[in-house]
Design a protein around this motif. Structure first.
Motif, PDB file in Angstrom:
ATOM      1  N   ARG A  98       1.132  -1.385   0.202  1.00 26.35           N
ATOM      2  CA  ARG A  98      -0.251  -0.313   0.024  1.00 26.35           C
ATOM      3  C   ARG A  98       1.112   1.282  -0.417  1.00 26.35           C
ATOM      4  O   ARG A  98       0.749   1.827  -0.754  1.00 26.35           O
ATOM      5  N   ARG A  99       1.468   1.226   1.154  1.00 35.30           N
ATOM      6  CA  ARG A  99       3.165   2.857   0.614  1.00 35.30           C
ATOM      7  C   ARG A  99       3.295   3.137  -1.027  1.00 35.30           C
ATOM      8  O   ARG A  99       3.592   3.359  -1.347  1.00 35.30           O
ATOM      9  N   GLU A 100       3.617   1.193  -1.620  1.00 34.38           N
ATOM     10  CA  GLU A 100       4.047   1.652  -2.650  1.00 34.38           C
ATOM     11  C   GLU A 100       3.511   2.048  -3.503  1.00 34.38           C
ATOM     12  O   GLU A 100       3.726   2.373  -4.532  1.00 34.38           O
ATOM     13  N   TYR A 101       2.582   1.217  -3.909  1.00 35.65           N
ATOM     14  CA  TYR A 101       1.441   1.163  -5.188  1.00 35.65           C
ATOM     15  C   TYR A 101       0.257   2.073  -4.968  1.00 35.65           C
ATOM     16  O   TYR A 101      -0.061   2.294  -5.624  1.00 35.65           O
ATOM     17  N   TYR A 102      -0.026   2.388  -3.705  1.00 29.71           N
ATOM     18  CA  TYR A 102      -0.604   3.134  -3.210  1.00 29.71           C
ATOM     19  C   TYR A 102      -0.917   4.496  -2.737  1.00 29.71           C
ATOM     20  O   TYR A 102      -1.188   5.199  -2.366  1.00 29.71           O
ATOM     21  N   GLY A 103       0.688   5.149  -3.025  1.00 27.21           N
ATOM     22  CA  GLY A 103       1.265   6.545  -2.217  1.00 27.21           C
ATOM     23  C   GLY A 103       0.654   6.300  -0.974  1.00 27.21           C
ATOM     24  O   GLY A 103       0.726   7.843  -0.231  1.00 27.21           O
ATOM     25  N   GLU A 104       0.563   6.140   0.027  1.00 29.45           N
ATOM     26  CA  GLU A 104      -0.054   5.623   1.283  1.00 29.45           C
ATOM     27  C   GLU A 104       1.605   5.929   2.719  1.00 29.45           C
ATOM     28  O   GLU A 104       2.419   5.947   2.123  1.00 29.45           O
ATOM     29  N   THR A 105       1.289   7.607   3.000  1.00 33.86           N
ATOM     30  CA  THR A 105       2.221   7.821   3.937  1.00 33.86           C
ATOM     31  C   THR A 105       2.195   7.928   4.910  1.00 33.86           C
ATOM     32  O   THR A 105       1.292   7.227   5.461  1.00 33.86           O
ATOM     33  N   ASP A 106       2.900   8.029   5.709  1.00 30.38           N
ATOM     34  CA  ASP A 106       3.019   7.989   7.166  1.00 30.38           C
ATOM     35  C   ASP A 106       1.776   8.851   7.974  1.00 30.38           C
ATOM     36  O   ASP A 106       1.734   7.864   8.753  1.00 30.38           O
TER      37      ASP A 106
END
Ligand code: 3PY
Length: 249
Positions: A98-106
């Protein structure tokens, strides 16, 4: 003493019929699991089935994502309250996919963790470094920043109500696994990081290992002092393999 948690992360896999067979297989084998708590995090459309088939089994149901917002005009999203309504106890937040493919930030992940806790669920907060970061000697820096990115927004007390999963990105879906010593070192780093804010929470918090944990390597990984369970990808899609990991917990 921390009770191990073995949680399956089915990712985007499963049909009604395959899920029914898999859940029934896990339920019927769960009696052979002496110690570990078991959870399965299924895709949204299978939550209804999961709630029905896991009822009274002692196996917990979980989701793999949640909306940052409580409800309303957010097409395609699923709220924390909806997950609770379907019987979810756990929700995975901040998985590297999700961090990588959907741009989820902290910032987004912190909100997801926060709304999940407020709704009464236990988030499984995932952290982990890429191969490049490990090779550059940045593992602790990256993981420290991922934990700070959530802790600085929601506070240390929230860590009393969540689980952490260390998932080296280079071990996800690659068949590569961190050695027990590599994993243990990072788990100690994470526990110490939590202990910097609260020794009591650090002692209690469960830190799971994820990243190609399978039947063949589970026992060795789970025997490490600071590995308190596993977040299991591919091996959670085969009932017998998943149960072997649960028994190793
Ligand atoms: C894996 O084991 O591949 C995972 O990503 C578990 O979350």
């Amino acid at each position: 003493m921390r009770r191990p948690l073995i949680a399956g992360n089915w990712k985007m896999n499963g049909t009604k019929s395959s899920a029914e067979a898999l859940l029934s297989g896990v339920v019927s084998g769960a009696a052979s699991v002496a110690k570990a708590e078991i959870a399965v995090c299924v895709p949204f459309p299978l939550l209804y089935l999961g709630e029905r088939l896991l009822a009274d089994s002692g196996i917990q149901l979980g989701a793999q994502n949640v909306c940052t917002e409580p409800g309303g005009a957010y097409t395609g999203e699923v709220s924390a309250a909806m997950l609770v309504d379907f019987g979810c106890r756990y929700v995975i937040c901040g998985h590297s996919e999700r961090r990588e493919y959907y741009g989820e930030t902290d910032e987004i992940i912190a909100k997801k963790v926060s709304v999940s806790i407020a709704a009464g669920m236990k988030p499984i907060l995932c952290v982990g470094e890429t191969l490049q970061q490990r090779e550059d000697g940045l593992t602790e820096q990256v993981i420290g920043a991922q934990i700070n990115g959530v802790m600085s927004r929601i506070g240390i007390d929230a860590f009393d109500r969540l689980e952490i999963a260390y998932e080296p990105v280079w071990a996800i879906g690659t068949g590569k696994t961190a050695s027990p010593e590599q994993a243990q070192d990072v788990h100690v780093f994470i526990r110490n990081k939590v202990a910097d804010e609260s020794a009591a929470i650090a002692e209690k918090i469960r830190i799971l290992y994820g990243g190609s944990m399978k039947a063949a390597n589970a026992r060795e990984l789970l025997s490490q002092a600071d590995i308190d369970g596993g977040l299991i990808g591919g091996a959670s899609l085969v009932a017998d393999d998943f149960l072997v990991i649960c028994q190793a917990g």
